[in-house]
Design a protein around this motif. Structure first.
Motif, PDB file in Angstrom:
ATOM      1  N   PHE A 179     -10.421  -5.797  17.851  1.00 35.59           N
ATOM      2  CA  PHE A 179      -9.487  -6.916  17.827  1.00 35.59           C
ATOM      3  C   PHE A 179      -8.081  -6.363  17.625  1.00 35.59           C
ATOM      4  O   PHE A 179      -7.762  -5.802  16.561  1.00 35.59           O
ATOM      5  CB  PHE A 179      -9.830  -7.895  16.705  1.00 35.59           C
ATOM      6  CG  PHE A 179      -8.844  -9.021  16.556  1.00 35.59           C
ATOM      7  CD1 PHE A 179      -8.751 -10.003  17.534  1.00 35.59           C
ATOM      8  CD2 PHE A 179      -7.999  -9.086  15.454  1.00 35.59           C
ATOM      9  CE1 PHE A 179      -7.837 -11.036  17.407  1.00 35.59           C
ATOM     10  CE2 PHE A 179      -7.086 -10.125  15.320  1.00 35.59           C
ATOM     11  CZ  PHE A 179      -7.006 -11.096  16.305  1.00 35.59           C
ATOM     12  N   ARG A 180      -7.249  -6.481  18.679  1.00 35.21           N
ATOM     13  CA  ARG A 180      -5.881  -5.997  18.683  1.00 35.21           C
ATOM     14  C   ARG A 180      -5.795  -4.519  18.301  1.00 35.21           C
ATOM     15  O   ARG A 180      -4.786  -4.060  17.792  1.00 35.21           O
ATOM     16  CB  ARG A 180      -5.009  -6.829  17.741  1.00 35.21           C
ATOM     17  CG  ARG A 180      -4.844  -8.269  18.187  1.00 35.21           C
ATOM     18  CD  ARG A 180      -3.869  -9.015  17.303  1.00 35.21           C
ATOM     19  NE  ARG A 180      -3.654 -10.376  17.769  1.00 35.21           N
ATOM     20  CZ  ARG A 180      -2.850 -11.260  17.189  1.00 35.21           C
ATOM     21  NH1 ARG A 180      -2.158 -10.902  16.094  1.00 35.21           N
ATOM     22  NH2 ARG A 180      -2.708 -12.477  17.680  1.00 35.21           N
ATOM     23  N   GLU A 181      -6.834  -3.784  18.538  1.00 32.22           N
ATOM     24  CA  GLU A 181      -6.921  -2.363  18.211  1.00 32.22           C
ATOM     25  C   GLU A 181      -6.603  -2.096  16.735  1.00 32.22           C
ATOM     26  O   GLU A 181      -6.163  -1.013  16.360  1.00 32.22           O
ATOM     27  CB  GLU A 181      -5.982  -1.534  19.099  1.00 32.22           C
ATOM     28  CG  GLU A 181      -6.280  -1.660  20.579  1.00 32.22           C
ATOM     29  CD  GLU A 181      -7.691  -1.181  20.935  1.00 32.22           C
ATOM     30  OE1 GLU A 181      -8.170  -0.227  20.302  1.00 32.22           O
ATOM     31  OE2 GLU A 181      -8.309  -1.783  21.851  1.00 32.22           O
ATOM     32  N   LEU A 182      -6.882  -3.120  15.897  1.00 34.61           N
ATOM     33  CA  LEU A 182      -6.685  -2.991  14.455  1.00 34.61           C
ATOM     34  C   LEU A 182      -7.997  -3.090  13.692  1.00 34.61           C
ATOM     35  O   LEU A 182      -8.187  -2.408  12.683  1.00 34.61           O
ATOM     36  CB  LEU A 182      -5.719  -4.070  13.948  1.00 34.61           C
ATOM     37  CG  LEU A 182      -4.276  -3.983  14.450  1.00 34.61           C
ATOM     38  CD1 LEU A 182      -3.477  -5.173  13.950  1.00 34.61           C
ATOM     39  CD2 LEU A 182      -3.629  -2.684  13.993  1.00 34.61           C
ATOM     40  N   PHE A 183      -8.881  -3.938  14.150  1.00 32.06           N
ATOM     41  CA  PHE A 183     -10.183  -4.110  13.514  1.00 32.06           C
ATOM     42  C   PHE A 183     -11.273  -3.731  14.518  1.00 32.06           C
ATOM     43  O   PHE A 183     -11.224  -4.138  15.683  1.00 32.06           O
ATOM     44  CB  PHE A 183     -10.377  -5.560  13.050  1.00 32.06           C
ATOM     45  CG  PHE A 183     -11.760  -5.819  12.548  1.00 32.06           C
ATOM     46  CD1 PHE A 183     -12.148  -5.403  11.281  1.00 32.06           C
ATOM     47  CD2 PHE A 183     -12.694  -6.473  13.347  1.00 32.06           C
ATOM     48  CE1 PHE A 183     -13.441  -5.628  10.824  1.00 32.06           C
ATOM     49  CE2 PHE A 183     -13.979  -6.706  12.894  1.00 32.06           C
ATOM     50  CZ  PHE A 183     -14.353  -6.289  11.631  1.00 32.06           C
ATOM     51  N   PHE A 184     -12.255  -2.952  14.055  1.00 34.40           N
ATOM     52  CA  PHE A 184     -13.308  -2.457  14.934  1.00 34.40           C
ATOM     53  C   PHE A 184     -14.672  -2.738  14.314  1.00 34.40           C
ATOM     54  O   PHE A 184     -14.894  -2.490  13.126  1.00 34.40           O
ATOM     55  CB  PHE A 184     -13.167  -0.941  15.157  1.00 34.40           C
ATOM     56  CG  PHE A 184     -11.832  -0.538  15.707  1.00 34.40           C
ATOM     57  CD1 PHE A 184     -11.646  -0.384  17.073  1.00 34.40           C
ATOM     58  CD2 PHE A 184     -10.763  -0.290  14.860  1.00 34.40           C
ATOM     59  CE1 PHE A 184     -10.415  -0.005  17.578  1.00 34.40           C
ATOM     60  CE2 PHE A 184      -9.529   0.090  15.355  1.00 34.40           C
ATOM     61  CZ  PHE A 184      -9.356   0.225  16.723  1.00 34.40           C
ATOM     62  N   LEU A 185     -15.574  -3.242  15.121  1.00 33.60           N
ATOM     63  CA  LEU A 185     -16.954  -3.470  14.722  1.00 33.60           C
ATOM     64  C   LEU A 185     -17.857  -2.737  15.701  1.00 33.60           C
ATOM     65  O   LEU A 185     -17.725  -2.901  16.918  1.00 33.60           O
ATOM     66  CB  LEU A 185     -17.286  -4.967  14.727  1.00 33.60           C
ATOM     67  CG  LEU A 185     -18.721  -5.339  14.335  1.00 33.60           C
ATOM     68  CD1 LEU A 185     -18.986  -4.941  12.875  1.00 33.60           C
ATOM     69  CD2 LEU A 185     -18.971  -6.823  14.542  1.00 33.60           C
ATOM     70  N   ARG A 186     -18.745  -1.912  15.178  1.00 34.99           N
ATOM     71  CA  ARG A 186     -19.592  -1.079  16.024  1.00 34.99           C
ATOM     72  C   ARG A 186     -21.051  -1.227  15.653  1.00 34.99           C
ATOM     73  O   ARG A 186     -21.401  -1.439  14.491  1.00 34.99           O
ATOM     74  CB  ARG A 186     -19.189   0.394  15.885  1.00 34.99           C
ATOM     75  CG  ARG A 186     -17.743   0.659  16.278  1.00 34.99           C
ATOM     76  CD  ARG A 186     -17.190   1.897  15.603  1.00 34.99           C
ATOM     77  NE  ARG A 186     -15.777   2.068  15.897  1.00 34.99           N
ATOM     78  CZ  ARG A 186     -14.902   2.651  15.087  1.00 34.99           C
ATOM     79  NH1 ARG A 186     -15.303   3.115  13.917  1.00 34.99           N
ATOM     80  NH2 ARG A 186     -13.641   2.760  15.435  1.00 34.99           N
TER      81      ARG A 186
END
Length: 311
Positions: free
Chosen positions: A278-285
């Motif tokens: 999300f907006r290269e700020l939050f990442f879920l993997r």
């Protein structure tokens, strides 16, 4: 469109060849330096290890050296893991772009088991002595982009293993390729890893005096025998698809990855993973390791990361 059809057809053919070779013999435990199979990088691990076609940071030195060819600035990576049974795993690496001459990298991988008590049949509580066991790999990496879409890379590594007074050493190479198709973020990567020399433990504790027959007097009771043997030459062949997509506003990105593996010391399997940004700020993997692997002890993976404002 015809080119994309050829790419997909090739991927399916290679995957079919890989899984068409599965048999009853798994070869588990037949190779040395197994510590080289421990993956590095929180992002790659969170995606189930399906990272060969992504390989877009310093961890490419482990997953696919060809990925270094597309990096434009220096990067460093440090990893420390409290592994199973009080084992410490460490990885440190740095890469430096050389412009038109490609990219150069170097890394160190270490596995340390600390001190352990020497125990024998006669002294199961310990002899008062201690011994250590550990592994070390020193690696040089080089990648060269042949054009804006295709890159090749190679690792050369020195491997050292020690347990008490016994040691083994050898050399191995990795070879990787990475291709950006230009079609909706589709990337295709392949790598051949840890292909190297045989490794054999040697040391004074492997020499022992042996009486051929304790019931017969007069025979030589000081025959010297040599025990212990480890062989290295494992080969992992990987072919993987990677796809990116984003919305019109550019606020969301989803990366999906699949990876087919053909190891020398186990049966074939598949890694699969995804990353939502999300907006290269939050990442879920998330991901799944060793799908279809016989007697697998690994399965789901999950990870997350966020950057504070202004980072």
């Amino acid at each position: 469109m015809k080119r994309i059809k050829h790419i997909i057809t090739g991927w399916l053919m290679i995957t079919g060849l890989v899984f068409g070779q599965t048999g009853e013999v798994t070869n588990v435990g037949t190779t040395a330096a197994s510590f080289l199979e421990i993956g590095v990088g929180a992002r790659a691990i969170g995606m189930g290890g399906a990272f060969v076609a992504t390989a877009n940071d310093a961890s490419a030195m482990y997953w696919n050296p060809a990925g270094l060819g597309f990096l434009s600035r220096p990067e460093m990576m440090f990893v420390h893991v409290d592994w199973l049974a009080d084992i410490d795993f460490d990885f440190a690496g740095a890469m430096f772009p050389l412009g038109q001459f490609g990219t150069l990298g170097a890394s160190l991988t270490s596995l340390n088991m600390g001190e352990m008590l020497v125990r024998t049949v006669d002294q199961p509580e310990g002899t008062g002595e201690f011994f250590q066991a550990g592994d070390l790999a020193l690696q040089l990496s080089y990648a060269l982009p042949l054009n804006r879409q295709f890159s090749v890379g190679m690792n050369v590594k020195y491997i050292y293993q020690k347990i008490w007074k016994e040691t083994a050493n050898g050399f191995a190479v990795d070879i990787g390729t990475l291709y950006k198709t230009g079609y909706n973020g589709l990337r295709i990567g392949a790598s051949l890893t840890n292909f190297g020399t045989d490794m054999k433990l040697s040391g004074e504790d492997l020499l022992a005096h042996h009486d051929i027959d304790l019931n017969i007097q007069g025979n030589n009771g000081l025959c010297i025998c040599h025990a212990g043997n480890a062989r290295s030459g494992r080969c992992r062949s990987i072919f993987r698809r990677h796809r990116n997509g984003s919305d019109a506003a550019g606020n969301h990105r989803i990366t999906v990855a699949t990876e087919a593996m053909h190891p020398k010391n186990n049966t074939e399997s598949v890694h699969a993973g995804f990353e939502y940004a999300f907006r290269e700020l939050f990442f879920l993997r998330g991901g799944y390791r060793n799908l279809f692997l016989k007697d697998s002890e690994e399965a789901l993976t999950l990870g997350a990361r966020d950057f504070p404002p202004g980072f």
